[in-house]
Design an enzyme around this catalytic site. Sequence first.
Site, PDB file in Angstrom:
ATOM      1  N   ALA A  64       4.062   8.604   3.362  1.00  0.00           N
ATOM      2  CA  ALA A  64       2.933   9.429   3.781  1.00  0.00           C
ATOM      3  C   ALA A  64       2.718   9.209   5.272  1.00  0.00           C
ATOM      4  CB  ALA A  64       1.691   9.025   2.993  1.00  0.00           C
ATOM      5  N   GLY A 108       5.471   7.108   0.013  1.00  0.00           N
ATOM      6  CA  GLY A 108       5.356   8.449  -0.557  1.00  0.00           C
ATOM      7  C   GLY A 108       6.694   9.179  -0.657  1.00  0.00           C
ATOM      8  N   GLU A 111       8.028   7.889  -3.779  1.00  0.00           N
ATOM      9  CA  GLU A 111       7.252   8.445  -4.893  1.00  0.00           C
ATOM     10  C   GLU A 111       7.567   9.935  -5.108  1.00  0.00           C
ATOM     11  OE1 GLU A 111       3.999   6.279  -2.942  1.00  0.00           O
ATOM     12  OE2 GLU A 111       3.196   6.058  -4.978  1.00  0.00           O
ATOM     13  N   GLU A 131       3.953   0.067   0.523  1.00  0.00           N
ATOM     14  CA  GLU A 131       2.508   0.271   0.690  1.00  0.00           C
ATOM     15  C   GLU A 131       1.723  -1.032   0.795  1.00  0.00           C
ATOM     16  OE1 GLU A 131       4.334   2.303  -1.325  1.00  0.00           O
ATOM     17  OE2 GLU A 131       3.384   4.283  -1.481  1.00  0.00           O
TER      18      GLU A 131
HETATM   19  C1  HXC Z   1       4.026   8.537  10.358  1.00  0.00           C
HETATM   20  C2  HXC Z   1       6.083   7.730  10.899  1.00  0.00           C
HETATM   21  C3  HXC Z   1       6.232   7.163   9.608  1.00  0.00           C
HETATM   22  C4  HXC Z   1       5.144   7.342   8.670  1.00  0.00           C
HETATM   23  C5  HXC Z   1       8.009   6.728  10.733  1.00  0.00           C
HETATM   24  N1  HXC Z   1       7.217   7.431  11.548  1.00  0.00           N
HETATM   25  N2  HXC Z   1       7.435   6.539   9.539  1.00  0.00           N
HETATM   26  N3  HXC Z   1       4.992   8.409  11.265  1.00  0.00           N
HETATM   27  N4  HXC Z   1       4.067   8.032   9.112  1.00  0.00           N
HETATM   28  N5  HXC Z   1       5.198   6.887   7.408  1.00  0.00           N
HETATM   29  C6  HXC Z   1       7.479   7.830  12.937  1.00  0.00           C
HETATM   30  C7  HXC Z   1       7.371   6.663  13.901  1.00  0.00           C
HETATM   31  O1  HXC Z   1       6.017   6.437  14.254  1.00  0.00           O
HETATM   32  C8  HXC Z   1       8.190   7.162  15.066  1.00  0.00           C
HETATM   33  O2  HXC Z   1       7.433   8.074  15.812  1.00  0.00           O
HETATM   34  C9  HXC Z   1       9.309   7.945  14.384  1.00  0.00           C
HETATM   35  O3  HXC Z   1       8.826   8.275  13.083  1.00  0.00           O
HETATM   36  C10 HXC Z   1      10.592   7.129  14.238  1.00  0.00           C
HETATM   37  O4  HXC Z   1      10.267   5.906  13.600  1.00  0.00           O
HETATM   38  P1  HXC Z   1      10.753   4.472  14.136  1.00  0.00           P
HETATM   39  O5  HXC Z   1       9.837   3.469  13.540  1.00  0.00           O
HETATM   40  O6  HXC Z   1      10.882   4.499  15.626  1.00  0.00           O
HETATM   41  O7  HXC Z   1      12.218   4.383  13.499  1.00  0.00           O
HETATM   42  P2  HXC Z   1      12.981   3.066  13.074  1.00  0.00           P
HETATM   43  O8  HXC Z   1      12.828   1.990  14.104  1.00  0.00           O
HETATM   44  O9  HXC Z   1      14.377   3.492  12.730  1.00  0.00           O
HETATM   45  O10 HXC Z   1      12.262   2.541  11.760  1.00  0.00           O
HETATM   46  C11 HXC Z   1      12.301   3.329  10.600  1.00  0.00           C
HETATM   47  C12 HXC Z   1      11.274   2.784   9.550  1.00  0.00           C
HETATM   48  C13 HXC Z   1       9.879   2.683  10.197  1.00  0.00           C
HETATM   49  C14 HXC Z   1      11.737   1.386   9.093  1.00  0.00           C
HETATM   50  C15 HXC Z   1      11.298   3.735   8.359  1.00  0.00           C
HETATM   51  O11 HXC Z   1       9.598   3.941  10.860  1.00  0.00           O
HETATM   52  C16 HXC Z   1       8.780   2.383   9.231  1.00  0.00           C
HETATM   53  O12 HXC Z   1       8.626   1.266   8.777  1.00  0.00           O
HETATM   54  N6  HXC Z   1       7.963   3.433   8.914  1.00  0.00           N
HETATM   55  C17 HXC Z   1       6.817   3.268   8.033  1.00  0.00           C
HETATM   56  C18 HXC Z   1       7.279   3.155   6.599  1.00  0.00           C
HETATM   57  C19 HXC Z   1       6.091   3.001   5.666  1.00  0.00           C
HETATM   58  O13 HXC Z   1       5.282   2.057   5.783  1.00  0.00           O
HETATM   59  N7  HXC Z   1       5.934   3.933   4.724  1.00  0.00           N
HETATM   60  C20 HXC Z   1       4.855   3.915   3.762  1.00  0.00           C
HETATM   61  C21 HXC Z   1       3.698   4.734   4.313  1.00  0.00           C
HETATM   62  S1  HXC Z   1       2.304   4.640   3.205  1.00  0.00           S
HETATM   63  P3  HXC Z   1       7.377   7.992  17.432  1.00  0.00           P
HETATM   64  O14 HXC Z   1       6.389   9.074  17.803  1.00  0.00           O
HETATM   65  O15 HXC Z   1       6.937   6.609  17.768  1.00  0.00           O
HETATM   66  O16 HXC Z   1       8.788   8.275  17.848  1.00  0.00           O
HETATM   67  C22 HXC Z   1       2.628   5.739   1.960  1.00  0.00           C
HETATM   68  C23 HXC Z   1       1.541   5.846   0.940  1.00  0.00           C
HETATM   69  C24 HXC Z   1       1.792   6.919  -0.105  1.00  0.00           C
HETATM   70  O17 HXC Z   1       3.651   6.346   1.914  1.00  0.00           O
HETATM   71  C25 HXC Z   1       0.731   6.921  -1.181  1.00  0.00           C
HETATM   72  C26 HXC Z   1      -0.648   7.043  -0.663  1.00  0.00           C
HETATM   73  C27 HXC Z   1      -1.696   7.004  -1.716  1.00  0.00           C
END
Ligand code: HXC
Length: 186
Positions: A64, A108, A111, A131
């Site tokens: 998400a 997400g 999911e 998460e």
């Molecule tokens: C918003 C995101 C994002 C996310 C990545 N980006 N994941 N933006 N939401 N979930 C964006 C980054 O901010 C970045 O933007 C660009 O995508 C590239 O990401 P990087 O981090 O630079 O890439 P990398 O170093 O290769 O790392 C990849 C990654 C990392 C390991 C996947 O991005 C990461 O850990 N992302 C978050 C993963 C996460 O926690 N997902 C769960 C979310 S909570 P910029 O502008 O800086 O270039 C969820 C809840 C669902 O899903 C259910 C809710 C009820």
Amino acid sequence: MNRDVLTEVRGQIGFITLNRPKQLNALNDQLMNELGEALKAFDADEKIGCMIITGSEKAFAAGADIGAMAKYSFADVYKGDYIGRNWEQIRSIRKPVIAAVSGFALGGGCETILSTDFRLADTTARIGLPETKLGIMPGFGGTVRLPRLIGADDALEWITTGKDYRADDALKVGAIDAVVAPAALQ
Ligand code: HXC
């Protein structure tokens, strides 16, 4: 118009590509609305037999959109029915829906694939539910659909550790149905 979801028909298959590659296909309301519309349109099209959802080479979806969620309070989420309002339309689709995963399918994104009927992943895939590392729970069905697929014991490990898993390991526990070479998903 910039579309967060692209569609294409090949034979009897409706392809749906998540299209926010710069944000690693982070899921927000617009993308999920467009995904729901694309699925419903293919479901209603008698020339289409099944649908495949895919992302980019680097990410199916990295979760998400964290930025979009950052400002939400519990009351906002509850009153606005975040997730329930428009994210779960995939479960109302009557034709088979297949996920084809390259790269990250996290939170997400994971999911979303758990909501599909069949899951293919290539050897670049990293699948998991991080998460808990953000202090939230996998509230888009992860706590329910993952244990149904892989059993409570393994699901507890996935959810509490927040680790991501390679396709081979996800296949071993039954979280996905097949592992393929990256070229097979292009
Ligand atoms: C918003 C995101 C994002 C996310 C990545 N980006 N994941 N933006 N939401 N979930 C964006 C980054 O901010 C970045 O933007 C660009 O995508 C590239 O990401 P990087 O981090 O630079 O890439 P990398 O170093 O290769 O790392 C990849 C990654 C990392 C390991 C996947 O991005 C990461 O850990 N992302 C978050 C993963 C996460 O926690 N997902 C769960 C979310 S909570 P910029 O502008 O800086 O270039 C969820 C809840 C669902 O899903 C259910 C809710 C009820």
